[in-house]
Write a protein that holds these residues in place. Sequence first.
Motif, short mmCIF file in Angstrom:
data_model
loop_
_atom_site.label_atom_id
_atom_site.label_comp_id
_atom_site.label_asym_id
_atom_site.label_seq_id
_atom_site.Cartn_x
_atom_site.Cartn_y
_atom_site.Cartn_z
N ASN A 1 2.52 7.72 -4.30
CA ASN A 1 0.38 6.78 -5.16
C ASN A 1 1.28 6.10 -6.19
N ALA A 2 0.47 5.05 -6.65
CA ALA A 2 0.88 3.95 -7.15
C ALA A 2 1.67 4.20 -7.99
N VAL A 3 2.02 5.80 -9.06
CA VAL A 3 2.59 5.31 -10.01
C VAL A 3 3.82 5.63 -10.25
N ASP A 4 4.17 6.39 -8.57
CA ASP A 4 5.89 6.33 -8.56
C ASP A 4 6.00 4.91 -7.45
N HIS A 5 5.02 4.21 -6.94
CA HIS A 5 5.16 3.07 -5.77
C HIS A 5 5.37 2.19 -7.69
N LEU A 6 5.01 2.13 -8.33
CA LEU A 6 5.24 1.19 -8.98
C LEU A 6 6.61 1.48 -9.71
N GLY B 1 -4.58 1.76 -4.47
CA GLY B 1 -5.72 2.36 -5.78
C GLY B 1 -3.98 3.93 -5.68
N ILE B 2 -4.36 4.50 -6.48
CA ILE B 2 -3.71 5.60 -7.18
C ILE B 2 -3.16 6.65 -6.15
N TYR B 3 -4.49 6.89 -5.55
CA TYR B 3 -4.13 7.91 -4.64
C TYR B 3 -4.17 7.97 -2.74
N GLY B 4 -4.31 6.03 -3.30
CA GLY B 4 -4.07 5.44 -1.51
C GLY B 4 -5.79 5.36 -0.65
N CYS C 1 -0.59 -3.06 5.39
CA CYS C 1 -1.80 -3.23 4.30
C CYS C 1 -2.64 -2.17 4.60
N ALA C 2 -2.62 -0.98 5.41
CA ALA C 2 -3.60 -0.44 5.43
C ALA C 2 -3.03 1.12 4.21
N PRO C 3 -3.95 1.64 4.04
CA PRO C 3 -4.44 3.39 3.04
C PRO C 3 -3.51 3.90 3.87
N ARG C 4 -3.42 4.68 2.79
CA ARG C 4 -2.56 6.14 3.72
C ARG C 4 -3.66 6.79 4.48
N SER C 5 -4.61 6.42 4.78
CA SER C 5 -5.53 7.20 6.17
C SER C 5 -5.13 6.47 6.88
N GLY C 6 -5.81 5.30 6.80
CA GLY C 6 -5.09 4.30 8.23
C GLY C 6 -4.32 4.40 8.62
N LYS C 7 -2.58 4.28 7.84
CA LYS C 7 -1.60 5.00 8.12
C LYS C 7 -2.03 6.28 9.49
N GLN C 8 -2.03 6.86 8.49
CA GLN C 8 -2.49 8.25 9.92
C GLN C 8 -3.02 7.95 11.03
N MET C 9 -4.23 7.05 10.94
CA MET C 9 -4.88 6.73 12.25
C MET C 9 -3.71 6.37 12.53
N GLN C 10 -2.98 5.10 12.90
CA GLN C 10 -2.02 4.72 13.42
C GLN C 10 -0.70 5.61 14.08
N HIS C 11 -0.08 6.63 13.07
CA HIS C 11 0.78 7.23 13.36
C HIS C 11 -0.13 8.69 14.48
N ALA C 12 -0.79 8.50 14.84
CA ALA C 12 -1.47 10.46 15.06
C ALA C 12 -3.07 10.08 15.73
N ALA D 1 0.47 -0.86 0.51
CA ALA D 1 -0.16 0.06 -0.32
C ALA D 1 1.04 1.14 0.06
N ASN D 2 0.59 2.10 -0.98
CA ASN D 2 1.45 3.74 -0.56
C ASN D 2 1.88 4.25 0.56
N THR D 3 2.47 5.02 0.43
CA THR D 3 2.64 5.27 1.66
C THR D 3 2.19 6.78 2.38
N LEU D 4 2.53 6.83 3.63
CA LEU D 4 2.09 8.23 4.29
C LEU D 4 2.57 9.67 3.90
N TYR D 5 4.14 9.00 4.04
CA TYR D 5 4.86 10.66 3.59
C TYR D 5 5.24 10.00 2.42
N LYS D 6 6.11 11.14 2.18
CA LYS D 6 6.37 12.08 0.72
C LYS D 6 7.38 11.55 0.14
#
Length: 369
Positions: free
Chosen positions: A90-95, A117-120, A173-184, A80-85
């Motif tokens: 995003n999926a394009v950079d990730h691929l 997905g593309i934007y997480g 395995c968490a989407p970007r918003s799920g990662k944010q929920m865990q980090h803060a 899954a996409n990362t929370l940090y930049k």
Amino acid sequence: MKSPIYFLSLRAKNENQSVLRRLKRLAKKLLEERMSNGDIVAIKLHFGEPGNHAFLRPIFVRQVVEAVRELGGKPFLTDANTLYKGGRANAVDHLESAIYNGFGYSSVGAPIIIADGIYGDYYKEVEVNLKHFKKIKVAGAIHDADFLLVLTHVKGHMSAGVGGAIKNVGMGCAPRSGKQMQHAQFKPDPNPNLCIGCKRCVNHCPTGAIELVDKKSKLTRPDLCIGCGECAVVCPTSAIKILWNESAIGLQEKMAEFTYGMLKQKEPKYAFINFVMDVSPDCDCASWHDANIVPDVGILGGWDIVSIDQASCDLINAQMGLKNTFLTNNFNPGEDKIKAIHPNIDWSLQIKYAEEIGLGSRDYELIRM
């Protein structure tokens, strides 16, 4: 009853003892117990941030892919996409990062699907009703797959102490918003100087807590905010900042709760392979790799995520520490190497809490293959 954890040493005296051959046999053993013919199998791994070189080697992944195919499964590689930049937000950079690091189809024999997905923002919710969360978010492609096979490069981690299978599943395995929920403990505070009034945060807020006021986003109903982080991860200008203020204890417990939900909706169609090799001080999310703190140990496999992480950490700490590395103390076998590289974090809390909420047992039997 002790959970069986299968162990492959990295010693090989002839072709039949090849680590690659034994890895394929291990993967088949784990899959035969729970995978059905025709299952779509999500092979969860970390493709590595560009600049890192400690991530799991594609040649190992190839053996697992072949094992899945030979048993009638349909594998795809995923993360899954990362929370940090960075190179995987995003999926394009990730691929592109995955292919740059050697995970193209010609190398591994399986397609890559970025799970959220593309934007997480492609995910499904799963009810858990635990201490930190009532519901957690699972990246959509992982949720939709029939079987989850988790390949983990075990290493240190700057926020959780150690990054094992629990982190690979709970955070990975968490989407970007799920990662944010865990980090803060998240509450949005939009910066009007950066806001462009695009309404992405407004449109993605599930409770209507954010509105556009004078063409700027504003948290008008803080009482409705559930801290889901959707607004932060969709903001194109960082007017709503990503937050990283969760304590190490809270982060580890939240990772375990996300792991609980992810495995709950797959039960019993999952298995784990941990690679205790290239044990670096920090995560593969870093765009560099520091020297390994212990010699390469081996490969472990099992169906109990608590046991396999406990066994991995025990094996790391049983090694003689390597000098001229980030490790400055606890060099002797049996001394805590993981605690030595991250002294302010009790890495074992994530494993203990995972056991407490019913994810498995820390009591295991190591079976040499």
